[in-house]
Write a protein that holds these residues in place. Structure first.
Motif, PDB file in Angstrom:
ATOM      1  N   GLU A  64      33.111  34.154  20.432  1.00  0.00           N
ATOM      2  CA  GLU A  64      33.093  32.693  20.409  1.00  0.00           C
ATOM      3  C   GLU A  64      32.171  32.125  21.499  1.00  0.00           C
ATOM      4  OE1 GLU A  64      37.357  30.908  19.205  1.00  0.00           O
ATOM      5  OE2 GLU A  64      37.484  32.653  20.536  1.00  0.00           O
ATOM      6  N   LEU A  65      32.120  32.808  22.634  1.00  0.00           N
ATOM      7  CA  LEU A  65      31.358  32.294  23.771  1.00  0.00           C
ATOM      8  C   LEU A  65      29.886  32.671  23.751  1.00  0.00           C
ATOM      9  CD1 LEU A  65      33.669  32.881  26.863  1.00  0.00           C
ATOM     10  CD2 LEU A  65      33.115  30.728  25.757  1.00  0.00           C
ATOM     11  N   GLY A  66      29.549  33.787  23.098  1.00  0.00           N
ATOM     12  CA  GLY A  66      28.170  34.270  23.143  1.00  0.00           C
ATOM     13  C   GLY A  66      27.864  34.968  24.453  1.00  0.00           C
ATOM     14  N   LYS A  67      28.891  35.188  25.285  1.00  0.00           N
ATOM     15  CA  LYS A  67      28.710  35.993  26.498  1.00  0.00           C
ATOM     16  C   LYS A  67      30.007  36.744  26.786  1.00  0.00           C
ATOM     17  CE  LYS A  67      29.770  32.090  29.561  1.00  0.00           C
ATOM     18  NZ  LYS A  67      29.273  31.238  30.632  1.00  0.00           N
ATOM     19  N   THR A  68      29.961  37.657  27.722  1.00  0.00           N
ATOM     20  CA  THR A  68      31.119  38.491  28.002  1.00  0.00           C
ATOM     21  C   THR A  68      32.297  37.637  28.495  1.00  0.00           C
ATOM     22  OG1 THR A  68      29.439  40.015  28.809  1.00  0.00           O
ATOM     23  CG2 THR A  68      31.740  40.699  29.040  1.00  0.00           C
ATOM     24  N   ALA A  69      33.361  37.572  27.690  1.00  0.00           N
ATOM     25  CA  ALA A  69      34.508  36.730  28.054  1.00  0.00           C
ATOM     26  C   ALA A  69      35.467  37.478  28.970  1.00  0.00           C
ATOM     27  CB  ALA A  69      35.248  36.299  26.797  1.00  0.00           C
ATOM     28  N   GLY A  70      36.249  36.714  29.728  1.00  0.00           N
ATOM     29  CA  GLY A  70      37.287  37.291  30.568  1.00  0.00           C
ATOM     30  C   GLY A  70      36.726  38.087  31.731  1.00  0.00           C
ATOM     31  N   LYS A  71      35.402  38.019  31.887  1.00  0.00           N
ATOM     32  CA  LYS A  71      34.746  38.832  32.898  1.00  0.00           C
ATOM     33  C   LYS A  71      35.174  38.444  34.319  1.00  0.00           C
ATOM     34  CE  LYS A  71      30.796  41.008  34.265  1.00  0.00           C
ATOM     35  NZ  LYS A  71      29.513  41.507  34.196  1.00  0.00           N
ATOM     36  N   ASP A  72      35.315  37.129  34.506  1.00  0.00           N
ATOM     37  CA  ASP A  72      35.697  36.642  35.831  1.00  0.00           C
ATOM     38  C   ASP A  72      37.065  37.210  36.220  1.00  0.00           C
ATOM     39  OD1 ASP A  72      33.403  35.198  35.663  1.00  0.00           O
ATOM     40  OD2 ASP A  72      34.397  33.314  35.159  1.00  0.00           O
ATOM     41  N   LEU A  73      37.935  37.306  35.204  1.00  0.00           N
ATOM     42  CA  LEU A  73      39.282  37.810  35.426  1.00  0.00           C
ATOM     43  C   LEU A  73      39.234  39.287  35.831  1.00  0.00           C
ATOM     44  CD1 LEU A  73      41.871  36.182  35.077  1.00  0.00           C
ATOM     45  CD2 LEU A  73      42.232  37.322  32.892  1.00  0.00           C
ATOM     46  N   ILE A  74      38.412  40.040  35.087  1.00  0.00           N
ATOM     47  CA  ILE A  74      38.319  41.486  35.334  1.00  0.00           C
ATOM     48  C   ILE A  74      37.710  41.766  36.711  1.00  0.00           C
ATOM     49  CG2 ILE A  74      37.228  43.644  34.547  1.00  0.00           C
ATOM     50  CD1 ILE A  74      37.166  42.193  31.695  1.00  0.00           C
ATOM     51  N   THR A  75      36.642  41.020  37.046  1.00  0.00           N
ATOM     52  CA  THR A  75      35.940  41.302  38.300  1.00  0.00           C
ATOM     53  C   THR A  75      36.649  40.691  39.498  1.00  0.00           C
ATOM     54  OG1 THR A  75      34.560  39.361  37.956  1.00  0.00           O
ATOM     55  CG2 THR A  75      33.655  41.461  37.232  1.00  0.00           C
ATOM     56  N   GLY A  76      37.712  39.969  39.266  1.00  0.00           N
ATOM     57  CA  GLY A  76      38.464  39.411  40.381  1.00  0.00           C
ATOM     58  C   GLY A  76      37.814  38.186  40.994  1.00  0.00           C
ATOM     59  N   LYS A  77      36.892  37.549  40.232  1.00  0.00           N
ATOM     60  CA  LYS A  77      36.220  36.358  40.752  1.00  0.00           C
ATOM     61  C   LYS A  77      37.174  35.184  40.854  1.00  0.00           C
ATOM     62  CE  LYS A  77      31.357  36.447  39.768  1.00  0.00           C
ATOM     63  NZ  LYS A  77      30.259  35.775  39.125  1.00  0.00           N
ATOM     64  N   LEU A  78      36.922  34.336  41.844  1.00  0.00           N
ATOM     65  CA  LEU A  78      37.685  33.100  41.970  1.00  0.00           C
ATOM     66  C   LEU A  78      37.325  32.167  40.811  1.00  0.00           C
ATOM     67  CD1 LEU A  78      37.345  32.152  45.740  1.00  0.00           C
ATOM     68  CD2 LEU A  78      39.435  32.792  44.541  1.00  0.00           C
ATOM     69  N   THR A  79      38.335  31.608  40.156  1.00  0.00           N
ATOM     70  CA  THR A  79      38.061  30.619  39.105  1.00  0.00           C
ATOM     71  C   THR A  79      39.098  29.504  39.226  1.00  0.00           C
ATOM     72  OG1 THR A  79      39.567  31.556  37.466  1.00  0.00           O
ATOM     73  CG2 THR A  79      37.308  32.433  37.482  1.00  0.00           C
ATOM     74  N   TYR A  80      38.820  28.356  38.588  1.00  0.00           N
ATOM     75  CA  TYR A  80      39.781  27.248  38.627  1.00  0.00           C
ATOM     76  C   TYR A  80      41.123  27.622  37.999  1.00  0.00           C
ATOM     77  CZ  TYR A  80      36.315  24.162  40.590  1.00  0.00           C
ATOM     78  OH  TYR A  80      35.400  23.599  41.414  1.00  0.00           O
ATOM     79  N   PRO A  81      41.110  28.245  36.801  1.00  0.00           N
ATOM     80  CA  PRO A  81      42.414  28.611  36.223  1.00  0.00           C
ATOM     81  C   PRO A  81      43.199  29.556  37.144  1.00  0.00           C
ATOM     82  CG  PRO A  81      40.684  28.807  34.579  1.00  0.00           C
ATOM     83  CD  PRO A  81      40.004  28.543  35.884  1.00  0.00           C
ATOM     84  N   LYS A  82      42.468  30.424  37.846  1.00  0.00           N
ATOM     85  CA  LYS A  82      43.151  31.380  38.715  1.00  0.00           C
ATOM     86  C   LYS A  82      43.778  30.666  39.908  1.00  0.00           C
ATOM     87  CE  LYS A  82      40.814  35.176  38.530  1.00  0.00           C
ATOM     88  NZ  LYS A  82      39.723  36.063  38.952  1.00  0.00           N
ATOM     89  N   VAL A  83      43.077  29.669  40.426  1.00  0.00           N
ATOM     90  CA  VAL A  83      43.571  28.965  41.606  1.00  0.00           C
ATOM     91  C   VAL A  83      44.643  27.932  41.244  1.00  0.00           C
ATOM     92  CG1 VAL A  83      42.909  27.398  43.488  1.00  0.00           C
ATOM     93  CG2 VAL A  83      41.461  29.351  42.943  1.00  0.00           C
TER      94      VAL A  83
END
Lengths: 337, 337
Positions: free
Chosen positions: A274-293
C-alpha cells in the motif's frame, strides 16, 4: 493552469459558499482538488524533465556522466507527490507572482528533496531497497553513482534558482531564495534531521519530555524545514511582503510536521504494498516515531491539530486564493500512502 | 596582509628588477613566497575555523549534529595547501578588491574542495584511508556522518558566499559567483570528473587520442574547473571586468591541469610517507594517469609547458600585483607533495 484553477474554485464555492476557509475540512472536494494538483504536477514534471537533459547542447556525454544524469532523473522523475514544488508555486501565486517565474525555484526544492531521498536510502543510512514502489537509486545505479547524483541534484537546484534572474526576478529576491534553500539543507536543516534520525535509536534521554523534544527536532529538520523553505521561497520569488512570508512559513511548518506525523502513522499501520516502500521499518529498526512516543490515536489527533493550526496561519490572505493551500493541508492529513 | 605583501614584492624586486614577470621561473624567491602564502593561509584558516562553530549562538547542539560539525571541521581544517582560496583572494586583489570581501567566497571554494575530498575517499569511491597524513574522514567518523558532512559543507559554501552582501558586495556579483561555484560542482564539474575517473579503468577507447581526450576530461572536471572557479569567483567579487575575469580563468585552467599532472607524477614517483597519502595507488588500481599515457618525463615537460601558458595569460595585468599568481603557478609545478 489558471483556467483549471478557476474551475476548481468555482466547484468549491458551490459546495459551501458562505465559509470557504473551512470548506475543505467539512466537505472536501477531493476529486476537484486532486485534479487541480495533478495539473500542477504535470507542469512541474515537465519542467523537471527538461531540467536534467541527457546531453549538453546536443553534444553527447561520456558514458559515466550520462549514467549520473540518468540516476538524477530516476529519482527526480519517479512520480513523487510534488507537495513541495506545488506549495512553492501556490505560495508564489498567493502573493501575486506568476507560475513561470516561480517554477525554477519550485523545481529546485524538489531536486533538494530528491537528493535527500537518494542519500537517506543508502546502505550506510536507512539501507532501503524500495521507494515509491520501485528499487531505490543505489540498488539500480550503485552507491557511487547515487552519491554523485545526489550531489549533482543539489548543485543543479542552486543553478536553476539563480537562473531565475533571466526571467526578470530581481537579484535580491533570488539571492534570498537560494539562502533559504541552502539553510534548509545543512546542519540547520536536512543534514541535522538525518543525523539525529540515524542516531535516534542509540540516544538515551533523561525524561520523556527530552525524548519528545528530540523527536520534534528530527522532524522539524528532516521534513518541516524544507516544506517551510518551499513556501517561503515561493513567497519570496512572487514578491511577497515580509509579513506574508512569515505567515506562509508558519503555515508550512505545521504542514511539514503534520506530513511527518502522518508518515509515521502510515508506516505503522499500512502494508509495504500500500505504501510503495518498506512498511513497519521504523518499528523494526527501533527508530523514534510519533506513534511510538504518543500512541497511534494521539498521533492522529496531533496531525489534525496541526492541520487546524496550519489553516489559522492563512487567515488574512485572499479567501479564494488560499483554497489550494487549505486543500493541500487537508490532503496531507488524509493521505493513505 | 597588505604590508607583508609589499615586503615580498620588494624582496622580489631586489632579485631581478628588470623582468619581474619571469622572475619566479629564473630565480625563485621560494622562502619569501612561502612566507607570503603561509600568511594568507593563516587568515584563511582563521576564517574557515570561524565558519563551522560547534554550537549555534551559544546553544549546544544535539550530539549527532555536533558530530557532523566535527566531521566538517576535521577535513576542512586538516591543513591543506589552500591553493584554491589563496587564488581566489589574490585574483580579487589583482582586480582591485579587498581581502575581507572576497574571504567568504574563498572559504566557500575550500569547503567545496573539502566536501569533494570526503566523498572521493569513501569506500564506494576511491576507498582511501589516508589523506594529508591522517586517517580519512569516513575512517574517523563513519560513512554516514562523512556523507552528511560533505553535504553540509556544500550548502555552507553557498550560504557563506550569499552572506557577502552584508559586506557590501552587490547582489549581482554574489549571484554570479555562486553560479560559478554551483556549475563547478555538478555534472559539468567535480561530479563529472569523479564519475569519469571512477569508470576510467573500465573504459575502452578506439584509439590513443580518444584515451587522452578522456583523461583530459577527467582532470579538467575533477581539478581544473574548481581551480578556475576559485580565480573567477575572486575576480567577480573584486569587481573585475569581463576581460579580466576571462584572462584569470584561462590562467587558472592551466594551473588546475598542471596541478593534476604534477599530482599524477608525484603519485608514481614518491612514497606514501612523503606524500601523506597512499602512493602508487593509481598504478595499482589501473587508473588512467598522465605518466601512464605519456611517460613520466613527458608529463613533467607538459606541466612546465602549462606553467608557461599560465604565465602568458597574465600579461596585461599590473606586473607587481601579478607576482603572487606567477609564484603560485611556479610553486605548484615544483611541489614535492
Amino acid at each position: 493552469m489558471r483556467h483549471r484553477y478557476t474551475l476548481v474554485l468555482s466547484a468549491m464555492r458551490l459546495i459551501r459558499p458562505s465559509n470557504r476557509r473551512h470548506l475543505t475540512s467539512i466537505a472536501s472536494p477531493d476529486s476537484e482538488f486532486i485534479s487541480y494538483m495533478n495539473n500542477k504536477a504535470k507542469s512541474i514534471n515537465k519542467a523537471l524533465d527538461d531540467s536534467v537533459p541527457l546531453c549538453n547542447n546536443s553534444v553527447p556525454l561520456w558514458e559515466p556522466v550520462l549514467e549520473v544524469r540518468e540516476a538524477m532523473r530516476y529519482t527526480l522523475l519517479s512520480g513523487g507527490k510534488r507537495v513541495r514544488p506545488m506549495l512553492c508555486l501556490v505560495a508564489s501565486e498567493l502573493v501575486g507572482g506568476q507560475e513561470s517565474t516561480a517554477m525554477p525555484a519550485a523545481c529546485a526544492v524538489e531536486m533538494i528533496h530528491a537528493s535527500s531521498l537518494i542519500l537517506d536510502d543508502l546502505p550506510c543510512m536507512d539501507d532501503d531497497s524500495l521507494r515509491r514502489g520501485k528499487p531505490t537509486n543505489h540498488i539500480v545505479f550503485g552507491e557511487k553513482t547515487s552519491i554523485l547524483a545526489a550531489n549533482a541534484l543539489m548543485s543543479l537546484a542552486v543553478e536553476q534558482t539563480l537562473a531565475s534572474t533571466s526571467l526578470g526576478v530581481p537579484a535580491e529576491r533570488v539571492l534570498r531564495a537560494v539562502q533559504e534553500m541552502a539553510r534548509a539543507v545543512g546542519t540547520e536543516g536536512l543534514v541535522a534531521g538525518q543525523a539525529a534520525d540515524l542516531a535516534g535509536e542509540k540516544m538515551s534521554f533523561e525524561n520523556e519530555d527530552e525524548g519528545l523534544r528530540y523527536l520534534e527536532f528530527i522532524h522539524i529538520h528532516k521534513t518541516a524545514v524544507l516544506v517551510e523553505a518551499a513556501a517561503v521561497v515561493g513567497a519570496i520569488m512572487g514578491g511577497g511582503s515580509d509579513e506574508e512570508i512569515e505567515r506562509l512559513k508558519s503555515y508550512a511548518r505545521c504542514v511539514g510536521l503534520m506530513f511527518q506525523v502522518v508518515d509515521d502513522v502510515l508506516d505503522e499501520t499500512k502494508s509495504s504494498e500500500e505504501l510503495g516502500k518498506t512498511a513497519g521499518k521504523d518499528l523494526i529498526t527501533g527508530k523514534l516515531t510519533y506513534p511510538k512516543v504518543m500512541g497511534v490515536e494521539n498521533a492522529r489527533e496531533y496531525a489534525k491539530r496541526l492541520n487546524r493550526e496550519a489553516q489559522e496561519h492563512l487567515q488574512g490572505f485572499d479567501s479564494d486564493k488560499v483554497v489550494p493551500l487549505l486543500s493541500l493541508a487537508d490532503y496531507i492529513v488524509k493521505r493513505q500512502n
